[in-house]
Structure formats: structure tokens, C-alpha cells
Scaffold this active site. Structure first.
Site, PDB file in Angstrom:
ATOM      1  N   PRO A   2      54.158  58.234  33.593  1.00 48.14           N
ATOM      2  CA  PRO A   2      55.454  58.603  33.228  1.00 48.14           C
ATOM      3  C   PRO A   2      55.647  57.961  31.728  1.00 48.14           C
ATOM      4  O   PRO A   2      55.399  56.846  31.120  1.00 48.14           O
ATOM      5  CB  PRO A   2      56.205  57.754  34.053  1.00 48.14           C
ATOM      6  CG  PRO A   2      55.552  56.595  34.839  1.00 48.14           C
ATOM      7  CD  PRO A   2      53.998  57.127  34.427  1.00 48.14           C
ATOM      8  N   GLU A   3      56.221  59.166  30.916  1.00 48.02           N
ATOM      9  CA  GLU A   3      56.697  58.850  29.642  1.00 48.02           C
ATOM     10  C   GLU A   3      58.450  58.672  29.939  1.00 48.02           C
ATOM     11  O   GLU A   3      58.783  58.721  31.041  1.00 48.02           O
ATOM     12  CB  GLU A   3      56.365  59.867  28.716  1.00 48.02           C
ATOM     13  CG  GLU A   3      54.779  60.180  28.623  1.00 48.02           C
ATOM     14  CD  GLU A   3      54.779  61.270  27.634  1.00 48.02           C
ATOM     15  OE1 GLU A   3      55.103  61.435  26.739  1.00 48.02           O
ATOM     16  OE2 GLU A   3      53.694  61.952  28.116  1.00 48.02           O
ATOM     17  N   HIS A 104      48.522  51.969  48.689  1.00 51.47           N
ATOM     18  CA  HIS A 104      49.024  51.546  47.617  1.00 51.47           C
ATOM     19  C   HIS A 104      50.567  51.204  47.397  1.00 51.47           C
ATOM     20  O   HIS A 104      51.118  51.095  46.220  1.00 51.47           O
ATOM     21  CB  HIS A 104      48.605  52.704  46.300  1.00 51.47           C
ATOM     22  CG  HIS A 104      47.166  52.937  46.232  1.00 51.47           C
ATOM     23  ND1 HIS A 104      46.415  52.090  45.966  1.00 51.47           N
ATOM     24  CD2 HIS A 104      46.601  53.999  46.579  1.00 51.47           C
ATOM     25  CE1 HIS A 104      44.995  52.600  45.896  1.00 51.47           C
ATOM     26  NE2 HIS A 104      45.374  54.164  46.271  1.00 51.47           N
ATOM     27  N   ARG A 166      51.798  55.112   5.460  1.00 55.02           N
ATOM     28  CA  ARG A 166      51.075  54.928   6.543  1.00 55.02           C
ATOM     29  C   ARG A 166      49.997  56.300   6.167  1.00 55.02           C
ATOM     30  O   ARG A 166      50.380  57.524   6.663  1.00 55.02           O
ATOM     31  CB  ARG A 166      51.897  55.094   7.800  1.00 55.02           C
ATOM     32  CG  ARG A 166      52.491  54.066   8.085  1.00 55.02           C
ATOM     33  CD  ARG A 166      52.994  53.541   9.459  1.00 55.02           C
ATOM     34  NE  ARG A 166      51.935  53.272  10.183  1.00 55.02           N
ATOM     35  CZ  ARG A 166      52.176  52.326  11.426  1.00 55.02           C
ATOM     36  NH1 ARG A 166      53.595  52.320  12.008  1.00 55.02           N
ATOM     37  NH2 ARG A 166      51.253  52.450  12.357  1.00 55.02           N
TER      38      ARG A 166
END
Length: 287
Positions: A2-3, A104, A166
Site C-alpha cells: 500500500p502506498e 497470517h 541533487r
DNA sequence: CCCACGACCTGTGGGC
DNA sequence: TGCCCACAGGTCGTGG
């Protein structure tokens, strides 16, 4: 896993059952997930009332009436299933994700109202912790975490400062939770595609216009994904056991070898590997 | 600081 | 059908 959109979808699913609920019993069925549960985990939660359910980046936060906050990260395969005898099954048809494997089922939350909320996590990359309220920002998980991508602090000026100098690829920088909190491999790929920016470009080399565009596409892809209930590839399901459906809107993720969807582009989506993770992009329209 | 890579852990899908 | 390898939405630690 999941994001941000998936975590937000899970948070919204848990909210009506857990926010304001008192916990009659909480049981960890093994000593650890990715990390050991904190000392007295079950006892510290049992009898507590959850005041609210919030999200920060990919974390779910549950402040308790006892002055502690429960911190939850779903890792790659973390999943909640609600069994609430009082709740009516949601109407309408939606595809149900594959049922979670009972072996689980690692943590069980039982509320005084009789709901049972079970946390499943096949790979156990998720974790839970308890921290004193008010110290969230000092907690090692949150110290230095970047702004919420859907919040006002995430704008072109912020990105200009964050990217300045960067040389690292913009894709890797966007995955860094210290830069912005909540993006993961799917949505970074999709946001860069929408912004027409190559994932390989050095972050510091982006133009003002590109950074401004990226802010817009990061927001739009996340908002649309939340609206769609997130993306379901394998394990992810919302708290009702239903799948998200944003995966049908992917333009590049998982589409290596397929035609670019940009009208008249004619390019083919390529897969590359950056920092050990798959990158998908159209070399023709992403520069 | 940057970056590549391995580690954590289990499941699944594709190729043979 | 069965086996083996590659890969999976995340992070962390190490070593160059």
C-alpha cells in the site's frame, strides 16, 4: 503494498468501526511482525478508547484516550478485515479480493461494540508500535518525514528546495519519504509519466515548469487513486474485503512492451531497474 | 552525501 | 502437472 491511496482507503474503512470505539481485547498472535511488538502491546491497548484514526504518509495513527498513540504500517502485504455483526453488508456489486489466509492473522482487535478487526500480513514487512502522544514528530519513523503530497506545503517552491543540487534520479528522490511522504513505486511512475518527465532525470536538473507540473500530477494521480479506492494487484484489499480499481487506470506501471497511451506518441513503455525497483516509462514522451 | 545491493518474508505467476 | 526462478505496492543497513 500500500502506498498513500491504499493506506487512506484502509483508514477510511476502519474509521467507522474503530474511531470512538473502546477496545475490549487486543491480541497479538505472534511476538513480532517486521519488528517485535512493543512491551505489553495487548494490555496497553485493551480497555483503551481510540479517539480518532489519522494518516501520515503511509502510516495509520490511532491516538488513544490513555495518552499513547498506536502506529501502524502495512508494509507490503498488510491488510485489515472487519467483521462487524452490526454492519449491513454494503449494497451494490464490487469485486471481492481473495480472502485473507487465516495463518497470517497476526493481530486481533475486538471492540466493546462487538466488532472484530483482524490484521493479516503474509510477508510481515508491516509493524505496529505505541508511542506517547505529542512525541509522534519525534518518533524515529516520523522525524524528518517530508510533507504530505496532498497538503499545502507540497508545492513547486518546496520541490525546488528539495531537489536543489541533487544528482540522484528524480524517481529515487520522490520515493524518499524524507522528501515527500506517501509515494511508492506505482504512483511515482504514474506521476512522472503524467508530467512527461523521465524517471532517470537528475532531480536537480528539472526546470521550474517541470517541478510545477510534477506537483500537479502527483496530486492528481493520488486524488484519483483515492477516489477509486486504491489499486489492487495481489494482496491489497480495503477493510470491507473489496478491491480498489485504480489499477485499470495505470498508464505505465506494469505495461512494459505495450503501447504508450499518449495520443499520437507511438512509443512503447519500457521497464528499467532503478535502486532495485522496476521503473516504467515511455522514452518517447518522457524527457 | 550518493548509490547499488542485499536483507527481511511469503506467495504467485510464468517459463520450461 | 511440477519445479524453479524472478519478482512483488516498503524500508533498513552496509559497503564502496
Amino acid at each position: 503494498m500500500p502506498e498513500l491511496p491504499e493506506v487512506e482507503t484502509v483508514r477510511r474503512g476502519l474509521e467507522p468501526v474503530l474511531a470512538g470505539a473502546r477496545l475490549a481485547r487486543v491480541t497479538a498472535r505472534r511476538p513480532d511482525l517486521r519488528f517485535p511488538f512493543p512491551d505489553g502491546f495487548g494490555q496497553r491497548l485493551t480497555g483503551a478508547r481510540i479517539e480518532a484514526l489519522r494518516r501520515r504518509g503511509k502510516y495509520i495513527l490511532a491516538p488513544l484516550d490513555r495518552g499513547e498513540t498506536l502506529i501502524i504500517h502495512l508494509g507490503m502485504t498488510g491488510r485489515f478485515v472487519i467483521d462487524d455483526p452490526r454492519a449491513r453488508r454494503p449494497a451494490g456489486d464490487f469485486a471481492l479480493a481473495a480472502p485473507a489466509d487465516p495463518k497470517h492473522a497476526h493481530v486481533v482487535f475486538e471492540t466493546e461494540a462487538g466488532a472484530v478487526v483482524t490484521y493479516f500480513d503474509a510477508r510481515r514487512f508491516g509493524f505496529m508500535d505505541l508511542t506517547a502522544d505529542g512525541s509522534i514528530d519525534a518518533h524515529p519513523r516520523f522525524a524528518g518525514m517530508g510533507p504530505e503530497p496532498l497538503g499545502a506545503a507540497f508545492d513547486a517552491d518546496y520541490l525546488a528546495a528539495a531537489f536543489a543540487g541533487r544528482r540522484q534520479a528524480v524517481k529515487a528522490v520522490l520515493l524518499d519519504q524524507h522528501v515527500v511522504a506517501g509515494l511508492g513505486n506505482i504512483y511515482v511512475n504514474e506521476a512522472l509519466y503524467r508530467a512527461r518527465i523521465s524517471p532517470l532525470t537528475a532531480a536537480g536538473a528539472l526546470t521550474n515548469k517541470q517541478r510545477a507540473g510534477l506537483v500537479m500530477t502527483v496530486r492528481s494521480v493520488l486524488e484519483e487513486a483515492i477516489e477509486a479506492g486504491g489499486s489492487t494487484l495481489r494482496d491489497y484489499a480495503n477493510a470491507e474485503g473489496a478491491m480498489g480499481y485504480f489499477q485499470h487506470a495505470f498508464q505505465v506501471y506494469g505495461r512494459a512492451g505495450e503501447a504508450c497511451r499518449t495520443p499520437k506518441c507511438g512509443g512503447v513503455v519500457e521497464r528499467a531497474v532503478q535502486a532495485g525497483r522496476s521503473t516504467f516509462s515511455c522514452p518517447r514522451c518522457q524527457r
